[in-house]
Design a protein around this motif. Sequence first.
Motif, PDB file in Angstrom:
ATOM      1  N   LYS A 176       0.829  -1.203   0.000  1.00  0.00           N
ATOM      2  CA  LYS A 176       0.000   0.000   0.000  1.00  0.00           C
ATOM      3  C   LYS A 176       0.865   1.255   0.000  1.00  0.00           C
ATOM      4  CE  LYS A 176      -4.082  -2.031   0.430  1.00  0.00           C
ATOM      5  NZ  LYS A 176      -4.952  -1.798   1.580  1.00  0.00           N
ATOM      6  N   MET A 177       0.280   2.356  -0.526  1.00  0.00           N
ATOM      7  CA  MET A 177       0.892   3.678  -0.445  1.00  0.00           C
ATOM      8  C   MET A 177       0.118   4.502   0.572  1.00  0.00           C
ATOM      9  SD  MET A 177       1.480   6.678  -3.323  1.00  0.00           S
ATOM     10  CE  MET A 177       3.117   6.162  -3.839  1.00  0.00           C
ATOM     11  N   LEU A 178       0.845   5.115   1.491  1.00  0.00           N
ATOM     12  CA  LEU A 178       0.232   5.968   2.494  1.00  0.00           C
ATOM     13  C   LEU A 178       0.201   7.399   1.964  1.00  0.00           C
ATOM     14  CD1 LEU A 178       1.089   5.874   6.299  1.00  0.00           C
ATOM     15  CD2 LEU A 178       0.410   7.954   5.134  1.00  0.00           C
ATOM     16  N   THR A 179      -0.979   7.997   1.945  1.00  0.00           N
ATOM     17  CA  THR A 179      -1.151   9.341   1.414  1.00  0.00           C
ATOM     18  C   THR A 179      -1.659  10.266   2.508  1.00  0.00           C
ATOM     19  OG1 THR A 179      -1.680   8.447  -0.772  1.00  0.00           O
ATOM     20  CG2 THR A 179      -2.266  10.737  -0.355  1.00  0.00           C
ATOM     21  N   LEU A 180      -0.879  11.267   2.841  1.00  0.00           N
ATOM     22  CA  LEU A 180      -1.297  12.274   3.811  1.00  0.00           C
ATOM     23  C   LEU A 180      -1.880  13.441   3.032  1.00  0.00           C
ATOM     24  CD1 LEU A 180      -1.393  13.288   6.754  1.00  0.00           C
ATOM     25  CD2 LEU A 180       0.884  14.261   6.390  1.00  0.00           C
ATOM     26  N   GLY A 181      -3.198  13.467   2.905  1.00  0.00           N
ATOM     27  CA  GLY A 181      -3.851  14.495   2.095  1.00  0.00           C
ATOM     28  C   GLY A 181      -3.937  15.818   2.803  1.00  0.00           C
TER      29      GLY A 181
END
Length: 509
Positions: free
Chosen positions: A145-150
């Motif tokens: 998975k890729m962790l995305t801090l929006g």
Amino acid sequence: MPFITRIINSYFAKRLREIDRFRRHPAEVQQEQLDYLLRQGRRTEFGRDHALETVRSAEAFRNRLPVTDYEGIRPYIDRLRRGEANLLWPEPTRWFAKSSGTTDARSKFIPITSTCLQRSHMRGPKDIMALYCHLYPKTEVVGGKMLTLGGSKRIEHEGDRMLSGDLSAILIENTPALAHLLRVPDKKTALLPDFDEKVRRIAMQATRQDVRSFTGVPSWNLVMLNRILEYTGKDNILEVWPRMELFVHGGMNFQPYEAQYRRIIPSPEMRYMETYNASEGFFAIAEEPGRSDMLLMLDYGTYYEFQPVDRLDDPSAVVPLEGVRPGIPYAMIITSTNGLWRYMIGDTVEFVSTDPYTIRITGRTKLYINAFGEEVVIGNAEAAIQAACEATGAQIADYTAAPIYMEGRHKGAHEWIVEFHTPPSDKALFDRTLDETLRAVNSDYDAKRFKDTTLSAPRITAVPAGTFERWMRSKGKLGGQNKVPRLNNDRTYIDELTDFAGLTAQRPH
């Protein structure tokens, strides 16, 4: 080669050939972009207002349209936000990226068309994976998975149909459902406006996932990772995610944060890949992790022009891509599928190479200190901070700088407020090295500092850990693409921060 990586490389083979084409034929590809933009522009009110039907060449384009900025194009954008269509681009515009590049309360609203989403903003992440998997055929990054801090801004309704928000929030909102299966956290969490609550939920969700990459602004991601370590009680990120491999970052200079990342992710296989994705478009990708120079993406529906920073008042100095030279700071001007026509976005870049065309970001056209003719730009400041940190073992969390104006017979100076992650071993040496490096890299600053002719030595004040974060939170600008203004040519921000931190305002000596 892992099976999934083999599939990815096969899927992206055609795209890699297209990237290779614009490497080898940049002028031809850029002309194709301009021709397409002009065909679409002729169908708009802007095109009729500027007689684009008569424009058939790049030279005619430069002669017909003036270079503009946000204020110049704002009347069209204000009407778009009220629901009018076909003003700047021949399709309805529903989304507007609310610019928050500094702590300034005044916002810009950059139109985000469906065409630009597909041809620019969404194509960039795909090309990152195409280039990365091609470069590292044994990578297993796509298996996790890729962790995305929006962004931390809400998606705000404007009238019946218009929506605005932080660019990263807009991108998350428009990401295909299938792609969400490859990311954490869930969409609801990613779009939370409260940064602290978002990070808490990310820690709860993501620590149970096989995260192998993450993306976003270096400063806010560092805050998030440190909180995840607090949440899990682990010593480093590899104890949480053993297969962590890639950080795709942008939005600010990574160098001041690199040592801290390498400390909490102690893996020789960890790679850091810089990108250039702004509200106005996705512009460049580092071809190799760890490099600050990035390949300018020439087939994203953007036509590029460049104006030397030392000739910003001279429209005749603007050159197309083939007219640039390495080593010269340029303000970047774009014409894009967002409906931005010869728009100076405010960033400055320098070409490292013209075969292929690679750039590095050097600062902002308005991010500088020039109160006394010293012309200190962000590149000077970053070099000085780096040298001072190397000389004293310090690590920077954040900083900002501004002039201390002359009063009476007192000379001017620069005031720096610095928050250290690791304090310097010798604060006096830190201060001296910063000043000496600025003098070495900027002859104008050196001339003003010579025998304290105009400028006294900089006043550098260290503030407690967390000061900048608390200040940004107090302004409702925590997380996402919000960034502390590193340099400012007046004292607006530094006086705010001084008052907030309870510091004594600096006065000239």
